[in-house]
Scaffold this active site. Structure first.
Site, PDB file in Angstrom:
ATOM      1  N   ASP A 251      11.478   2.949  -8.596  1.00  0.00           N
ATOM      2  CA  ASP A 251      10.787   3.828  -9.073  1.00  0.00           C
ATOM      3  C   ASP A 251      12.076   4.972  -9.321  1.00  0.00           C
ATOM      4  OD1 ASP A 251       8.733   1.970  -9.598  1.00  0.00           O
ATOM      5  OD2 ASP A 251       7.373   2.738  -7.618  1.00  0.00           O
TER       6      ASP A 251
ATOM      7  N   GLU B 189      15.428  -1.331 -12.976  1.00  0.00           N
ATOM      8  CA  GLU B 189      15.722  -2.934 -12.577  1.00  0.00           C
ATOM      9  C   GLU B 189      17.663  -2.549 -12.020  1.00  0.00           C
ATOM     10  OE1 GLU B 189      13.345  -5.142 -12.402  1.00  0.00           O
ATOM     11  OE2 GLU B 189      12.204  -4.403 -13.855  1.00  0.00           O
TER      12      GLU B 189
ATOM     13  N   GLU C 248      10.512  -1.090  -4.201  1.00  0.00           N
ATOM     14  CA  GLU C 248      10.283  -0.843  -5.805  1.00  0.00           C
ATOM     15  C   GLU C 248      10.187   1.137  -5.778  1.00  0.00           C
ATOM     16  OE1 GLU C 248       9.194  -2.126  -8.071  1.00  0.00           O
ATOM     17  OE2 GLU C 248       9.996  -4.244  -7.077  1.00  0.00           O
TER      18      GLU C 248
END
Length: 526
Positions: free
Chosen positions: A424, A361, A420
């Protein structure tokens, strides 16, 4: 500016999960047929005649196909600086004249009074122009049926078993598996969570949440933030001015952990739901009341400064998020439990679990979209051109890597999943570096007995355990352009992270431990 809430207008209008289902009609004939059958079945259940209902629903489907044709693919909308257009309602009216925007928005936001000068942010100018033209050349009866269909399909989940059965047939065609009937208690809990999420969260927190977890999580976030900022110093392609601004943004990230304090205060909790009427004998009416209540809550926030302490997830949610317009990260109580975190787990497992989520995040603040927002949450260019070009070159490499992955013969969209994938990779690296920093400060942990793994290996086991991988062959078709496939996200970030080889001492049989866990969770190994 992030200083006030503003009306936002964007493209929408498709029921199926991707525009590709509508555009490639030959390949998706089975899905489109099932969708039309679903539309007809719902229309008949609501009193329509089968023949006329099919004819009218076919017209609605053709309209959706035309909408799909003018819908901009998501991978072409990732640069928010390019698609962000602030204008007045009167300018919006000139852009898309087929809709009376002042009347429409005034109705939605009633009793708030709006004028032609009210500012709006439009994210799909070309789309709205073409929608306006589409409205003008479409029969009013078809437009009316399309609007009614949207209302019907949004409320179907609140109707009886006949409607749920019809929906399950469509989902079986979409996803390739027959959905088992959801137990009534789960349906009740899910809908209560939707309608009264913070009230339910109050019960959840009081019954299950370990308050010590909040303090430990706050400490972990700070450790991961420090590790992330150290990595910024190692980026040889980033100039000093951009590096300093990036560090300031990382320092300014506001974290909210566990739950908002008001849910433990009965009076404050009651005030949140003031105006929401609940009936004991009409579930459907309760859901309609919820939609109207939510709309009034939204209207009440217009023009006001965003509340930094406002939560967009309920405490019991097993998830987390980063919000660029507030530059904040949120970790509800629901994710601060096993397998992501437990106070009696080795630090290696906690850093590999919730630590990677925290790093993920935090990294979103600097992915291809989050990087466009400054430390205050304003959308503005704050990168120096040289560093921005270097960043784009590096992300192009990652885009190419993930575009090579295939699931059931279909390639991932490396551009659409770029945010994303960046998160990651960055999250894994930040969490592992934070764990190594913790070891330097506190010393090595005792290894788990009888497991045969070092704690560094255990970190990656923790990472593997929290990544949900189960899929069916048809399931892989729908979400590829959204967030990618979890297996490829997990493997992709590990393959880019050279520390795995070091943690497993370069031995193939040890590195295989990690992959065996992934395969077992995928159901490919017994």
């Amino acid at each position: 500016s992030s200083n006030s809430n503003i009306i936002q207008v964007d493209q929408s209008g498709l029921f199926l999960p991707s525009r590709d289902y509508y555009l490639n009609r030959t390949a998706n004939e089975k899905v489109l047929t099932a969708y039309l059958d679903y539309m007809v079945e719902l229309g008949v259940l609501l009193g329509g005649q089968p023949t006329s209902t099919r004819e009218q629903m076919q017209q609605v489907l053709e309209l959706e196909i035309q909408l799909a044709n003018i819908t901009v693919p998501q991978d072409q909308r990732r640069d928010e600086e390019k698609i962000y257009h602030k204008m007045s309602i009167s300018e919006l009216q000139a852009l898309a004249p087929a809709v009376d925007w002042l009347e429409f928005l005034s109705f939605l936001l009633s009793p708030l009074e709006l004028g032609d000068s009210e500012p709006v942010v439009v994210y799909g100018t070309e789309y709205l122009q073409q929608v306006s033209e589409l409205i003008n050349r479409t029969e009013p009866s078809i437009l009316n049926n399309y609007l009614i269909w949207n209302l019907v399909q949004k409320t179907t989940s609140s109707l009886d078993q006949r409607f749920e059965t019809a929906q399950e047939k469509l989902l079986e065609t979409l996803y390739g598996t027959k959905k088992s009937c959801t137990p009534r208690w789960q349906t009740c809990i899910s809908n209560t969570d939707d309608a009264l999420g913070f009230a339910l969260g109050s019960l959840f927190v009081k019954a299950t949440f370990d308050r010590q977890s909040k303090e430990i999580a706050e400490g972990m976030i700070n450790e991961i933030r420090s590790a992330f900022e150290e990595t910024l110093g190692d980026l040889v392609w980033m100039d000093e001015k951009t590096r300093l601004a990036a560090k300031e943004k990382a320092d300014a990230i506001y974290d909210m952990i566990g739950f908002p304090d008001f849910i433990l205060e009965p009076k404050e909790l009651d005030d949140v739901y003031d105006g929401y009427e609940v009936s004991e004998d009409s579930f459907f009416q309760n859901m309609l009341n919820l939609y109207n209540f939510s709309a009034k809550v939204m209207a009440d926030q217009l023009r006001k400064p965003p509340s930094r302490d406002q939560w967009s997830m309920t405490p019991q949610t097993v998830n987390a998020y980063y919000l660029p317009t507030k530059n904040e990260i949120v970790f509800p109580a629901g994710i601060l439990q096993a397998p992501f975190y437990a106070h009696n787990h080795p630090k290696a497992l906690n850093f590999g679990g919730i630590g990677v989520v925290m790093g993920h995040e935090l990294t979103h603040a600097f992915d291809d979209q989050g990087r466009e927002y400054d430390k205050e949450g304003n959308l503005r260019p704050w990168w120096q051109n040289e560093s921005l070009t270097a960043f784009q070159n590096h992300t192009a490499c990652m885009e190419e890597q993930y575009s090579q992955y295939q699931v059931n013969g279909e390639r991932l969209n490396g551009l659409q999943t770029l945010g994303e994938n960046i998160a990651d990779n960055g999250g894994l690296k930040a969490a592992y570096n934070a764990y190594k920093a913790w070891l330097r400060k506190h010393g090595e942990e005792q290894p788990l007995p009888a497991v045969g793994l070092t704690n560094h290996q255990l970190f990656f086991v923790g990472f593997a355990q929290v990544w949900p991988l189960g899929r069916t062959p048809s399931k892989g078709r729908m979400p590829l352009e959204e967030v990618g496939v979890m297996q490829e996200r997990c493997w992709g970030s590990v393959l880019r992270e050279s520390v795995v080889s070091r943690a497993h001492e370069g031995r193939l049989e040890d590195r295989g431990i990690f992959y065996r866990i992934l395969l077992e969770r995928e159901g490919l190994l017994a």
